[in-house]
Every structure is written in structure tokens, then in C-alpha cells.
Design a protein around this motif. Structure first.
Motif, PDB file in Angstrom:
ATOM      1  N   LEU A  88       0.821  -1.216   0.000  1.00  0.00           N
ATOM      2  CA  LEU A  88       0.000   0.000   0.000  1.00  0.00           C
ATOM      3  C   LEU A  88       0.854   1.265   0.000  1.00  0.00           C
ATOM      4  O   LEU A  88       0.372   2.338  -0.374  1.00  0.00           O
ATOM      5  CB  LEU A  88      -0.937   0.015   1.217  1.00  0.00           C
ATOM      6  N   SER A  89       2.092   1.145   0.407  1.00  0.00           N
ATOM      7  CA  SER A  89       2.973   2.318   0.422  1.00  0.00           C
ATOM      8  C   SER A  89       3.277   2.829  -0.983  1.00  0.00           C
ATOM      9  O   SER A  89       3.780   3.941  -1.156  1.00  0.00           O
ATOM     10  CB  SER A  89       4.288   1.989   1.142  1.00  0.00           C
TER      11      SER A  89
ATOM     12  N   VAL B 218      -0.931  -7.311  -3.224  1.00  0.00           N
ATOM     13  CA  VAL B 218      -1.415  -6.794  -1.941  1.00  0.00           C
ATOM     14  C   VAL B 218      -1.743  -7.947  -0.992  1.00  0.00           C
ATOM     15  O   VAL B 218      -1.414  -7.900   0.199  1.00  0.00           O
ATOM     16  CB  VAL B 218      -2.646  -5.889  -2.147  1.00  0.00           C
ATOM     17  N   TYR B 219      -2.369  -8.994  -1.516  1.00  0.00           N
ATOM     18  CA  TYR B 219      -2.711 -10.157  -0.697  1.00  0.00           C
ATOM     19  C   TYR B 219      -1.469 -10.750  -0.030  1.00  0.00           C
ATOM     20  O   TYR B 219      -1.439 -10.990   1.193  1.00  0.00           O
ATOM     21  CB  TYR B 219      -3.426 -11.188  -1.554  1.00  0.00           C
ATOM     22  N   HIS B 220      -0.426 -10.977  -0.806  1.00  0.00           N
ATOM     23  CA  HIS B 220       0.792 -11.563  -0.237  1.00  0.00           C
ATOM     24  C   HIS B 220       1.469 -10.588   0.726  1.00  0.00           C
ATOM     25  O   HIS B 220       2.034 -11.006   1.747  1.00  0.00           O
ATOM     26  CB  HIS B 220       1.751 -11.983  -1.352  1.00  0.00           C
ATOM     27  N   SER B 221       1.383  -9.300   0.442  1.00  0.00           N
ATOM     28  CA  SER B 221       1.945  -8.291   1.330  1.00  0.00           C
ATOM     29  C   SER B 221       1.202  -8.282   2.665  1.00  0.00           C
ATOM     30  O   SER B 221       1.815  -8.205   3.739  1.00  0.00           O
ATOM     31  CB  SER B 221       1.869  -6.911   0.667  1.00  0.00           C
ATOM     32  N   GLU B 222      -0.114  -8.369   2.608  1.00  0.00           N
ATOM     33  CA  GLU B 222      -0.919  -8.410   3.834  1.00  0.00           C
ATOM     34  C   GLU B 222      -0.634  -9.672   4.633  1.00  0.00           C
ATOM     35  O   GLU B 222      -0.480  -9.634   5.857  1.00  0.00           O
ATOM     36  CB  GLU B 222      -2.405  -8.344   3.489  1.00  0.00           C
ATOM     37  N   LYS B 223      -0.570 -10.784   3.927  1.00  0.00           N
ATOM     38  CA  LYS B 223      -0.377 -12.062   4.605  1.00  0.00           C
ATOM     39  C   LYS B 223       0.983 -12.148   5.289  1.00  0.00           C
ATOM     40  O   LYS B 223       1.101 -12.700   6.398  1.00  0.00           O
ATOM     41  CB  LYS B 223      -0.534 -13.204   3.597  1.00  0.00           C
TER      42      LYS B 223
ATOM     43  N   GLY C   6     -11.441   2.384   4.236  1.00  0.00           N
ATOM     44  CA  GLY C   6     -10.390   1.380   4.177  1.00  0.00           C
ATOM     45  C   GLY C   6      -9.043   2.068   4.070  1.00  0.00           C
ATOM     46  O   GLY C   6      -8.958   3.195   3.564  1.00  0.00           O
ATOM     47  N   VAL C   7      -7.977   1.408   4.524  1.00  0.00           N
ATOM     48  CA  VAL C   7      -6.675   2.063   4.589  1.00  0.00           C
ATOM     49  C   VAL C   7      -5.993   2.204   3.230  1.00  0.00           C
ATOM     50  O   VAL C   7      -4.910   2.791   3.145  1.00  0.00           O
ATOM     51  CB  VAL C   7      -5.720   1.364   5.578  1.00  0.00           C
ATOM     52  N   SER C   8      -6.612   1.706   2.161  1.00  0.00           N
ATOM     53  CA  SER C   8      -6.101   2.019   0.828  1.00  0.00           C
ATOM     54  C   SER C   8      -6.581   3.395   0.386  1.00  0.00           C
ATOM     55  O   SER C   8      -6.137   3.912  -0.643  1.00  0.00           O
ATOM     56  CB  SER C   8      -6.565   0.968  -0.182  1.00  0.00           C
ATOM     57  N   GLY C   9      -7.500   3.999   1.161  1.00  0.00           N
ATOM     58  CA  GLY C   9      -7.985   5.344   0.861  1.00  0.00           C
ATOM     59  C   GLY C   9      -9.402   5.405   0.343  1.00  0.00           C
ATOM     60  O   GLY C   9      -9.917   6.484   0.052  1.00  0.00           O
ATOM     61  N   GLY C  10     -10.063   4.266   0.227  1.00  0.00           N
ATOM     62  CA  GLY C  10     -11.437   4.251  -0.242  1.00  0.00           C
ATOM     63  C   GLY C  10     -12.425   4.539   0.875  1.00  0.00           C
ATOM     64  O   GLY C  10     -12.170   4.216   2.042  1.00  0.00           O
TER      65      GLY C  10
END
Length: 305
Positions: free
Chosen positions: A28-29, A154-159, A258-262
Motif C-alpha cells: 500500500l505504500s 497486496v494479498y501476499h503483502s498483507e499475509k 479502508g486504509v487504501s484510501g477508499g
């Protein structure tokens, strides 16, 4: 409406310089902090856009309201609320303190991380993959977009960085709030947060809630009026994390960020609104997106209070 939305975006674009993109999820950065866009969908399915409305972003916590809808459909409210409360919180969205010291170990509401993970576990399905697909397919219907996909990066980054969520989930496993395998239910949760959408998608979803559970244009009922009312009430009291009270005063619409900005917002009997602005304030809400919604609410007298 198009001219109004354009004016609101341009007036409030400067707010983006005062926020920062989320960095605790590394992928997300990479978001552009200068992005700001809006989409509106009314009850008849008419759509209006302005700014960077076509930028894709992951749903993150906006997915929580979809999980909540499915859990309400799949369970009696009495069964669901034995595991998850609907109380606002003054703590952050990933607080551990709330679980250990308040509310007999139950998550305070389905809009914070612990509550959302517990909510996913309550959705119909034998396996966690079944539960994910149940929510994912419903999400496709209520966004009117069968092509939405999980953003694998993003999924792998979150996980790989979701240790706080693991701590919350293992704690809930120890208190029997969750019976599922921790890693499997977290996998479903991380995937749901990583589904990629645009403002248009979430505005359509908001318009469904605006219309008490009926899809714009087709009029197909996907939620009972009672469930739609419950979802909007929880969004109004809990949807903007620990800024929900301030947001209710200044904007006055049920919303979920949401923290992606939505942010998705609901103007009852009028429109669904989707905004994107990856630059966040200190509470994890889009700083420009909140200002856009405040300005639009004031100009159109949308505040329900």
C-alpha cells in the motif's frame, strides 16, 4: 451533478498533502498520495464521476460490510451477536486491548479487524475457501462487476505482515469466539481485503444500501430491508473507526473506510457515493475523501441528523 462533483474534488484536492499513504502493509505504500476521485450512483442507476474516479484500489476494510451482510443473511441476528457486538469503540481498528478487557472477549463490532475476522468465520461454508467464495461472489453482484479480482501483490503483502491480525485471531480462538483454523480464516480475510475495485464499484454497492437492499436499475432484492437497515446503522456508528462520531457530526452519512484510501457512503433514498484518496489521516481514513464527503454533504444537505 458532474460539474458539482468536479468542483468539490478540485476545492478539496489540496487536503491530500496533509496525509500519508499506509505503510504497515508494504504494497500500500506504493499508492499515489495525490489521487482524489469520486463516483455517485443514484437509485435509478445513473452514475456521475469526477477526479481520479477510475483508479483501482483494494477494498481493505470496506470488504467488512460485505462480510457482515453475508453473515446476517446466513445467521439469525441472535446467533451472530452472541459472537460479535455492535458497539462503537474509541480504540484503533486493530486494538488488542478491546478484546481482552471489554465485552466478555467478544469483538466490539464487525467494522474493526477482530470483529471482521470473526464475521468471516460466521459466513456459511464448510471450509474457509467456501466462506471466501460466498462473500466474493456476493461482492461481485452488489458492485455490478463480475470481473473484480484479488490483487495478488497486496494479498501476499498483507499475509506476510499480518502478525497483529494473527494475534487477534489466536486470542479469539482461545476464547472460542472462533472455531475455524486460524491461518485458513485469516487467508480468507486477507484475500477479501485485497479485492481490487474502483469508486464506481463501491458507489453501486452504496446505492443498493440506499435502496434498502435492492440493486439499482434491476430492482432485484439482495438484502432484506431489515438487514440493510442494520448494516447502515453499524456503518453510521462504527464505520469510520474511532473517528465515527466526528464523521457523523461533520458529514452525517453511514460510511465505511479502508486504509487504501477508499470510502463508501450512503445517502438514504438518494445515492451511493464512492471516493478514493490514498493519503490518510492519523486514524486511517482518507483525509481528502472525508473533506470531499463533508463538502458534498453540506452542498446537497445530505446529513441525516
Amino acid at each position: 451533478m458532474k460539474d458539482l462533483l468536479g468542483a468539490v474534488i478540485e476545492k478539496n484536492r489540496y487536503w491530500t498533502q496533509y496525509g500519508n499513504v499506509a505503510t504497515y502493509i508494504p504494497e500500500l505504500s506504493k499508492g499515489n498520495p495525490d489521487v482524489l476521485g469520486i463516483s455517485v450512483c443514484d437509485m435509478m442507476g445513473n452514475e456521475y464521476f469526477a477526479g481520479d474516479y477510475d483508479i483501482k484500489f483494494t477494498m481493505q476494510s470496506i470488504s467488512k460490510i460485505v462480510s457482515f451482510m453475508c453473515a446476517l443473511i446466513d445467521n439469525t441476528s441472535e446467533k451472530l451477536f452472541r459472537k460479535i457486538s455492535v458497539s462503537p469503540t474509541a480504540e484503533g481498528f486493530n486494538s488488542i486491548v478491546n478484546l481482552e478487557t471489554k465485552n466478555a472477549h467478544k469483538p466490539l463490532n464487525p467494522m474493526i479487524n477482530s470483529g471482521a475476522i470473526a464475521t468471516v468465520s460466521m459466513v456459511k461454508g464448510i471450509t474457509s475457501e467456501d466462506k471466501f467464495n460466498r462473500i466474493y461472489n456476493f461482492m461481485k453482484e452488489i458492485t455490478n462487476n463480475p470481473d473484480i479480482k484479488v490483487n495478488d501483490d497486496v494479498y501476499h503483502s498483507e499475509k506476510s505482515t499480518g502478525d497483529r491480525n494473527r494475534a487477534l485471531t489466536y486470542y479469539m480462538k482461545s476464547t472460542r469466539i472462533i472455531d475455524d483454523d486460524v491461518e485458513e480464516i485469516l487467508d480468507a480475510y486477507f484475500k477479501l481485503c485485497s479485492i481490487e475495485v474502483t469508486c464506481k464499484d463501491i458507489a453501486y454497492m452504496g446505492a443498493m444500501l440506499t435502496n434498502d437492499g435492492m440493486l439499482p436499475c434491476s430492482g432485484k432484492r439482495v438484502l432484506t430491508k431489515e438487514i440493510a437497515k442494520t448494516v447502515k446503522a453499524v456503518m453510521a456508528t462504527c464505520g469510520m473507526y474511532d473517528a465515527s462520531g466526528e464523521f457523523a457530526i461533520n458529514v452525517g452519512l453511514p460510511a465505511k473506510s479502508g486504509v487504501s484510501g477508499g470510502i463508501v457512503a450512503v445517502s438514504p433514498k438518494k445515492m451511493g457515493i464512492g471516493v478514493i484518496g490514498p493519503a490518510l489521516d492519523q486514524r486511517g481514513n482518507s483525509i481528502g475523501g472525508v473533506k470531499v464527503l463533508e463538502d458534498l454533504s453540506n452542498r446537497l444537505d445530505l446529513n441525516i441528523f
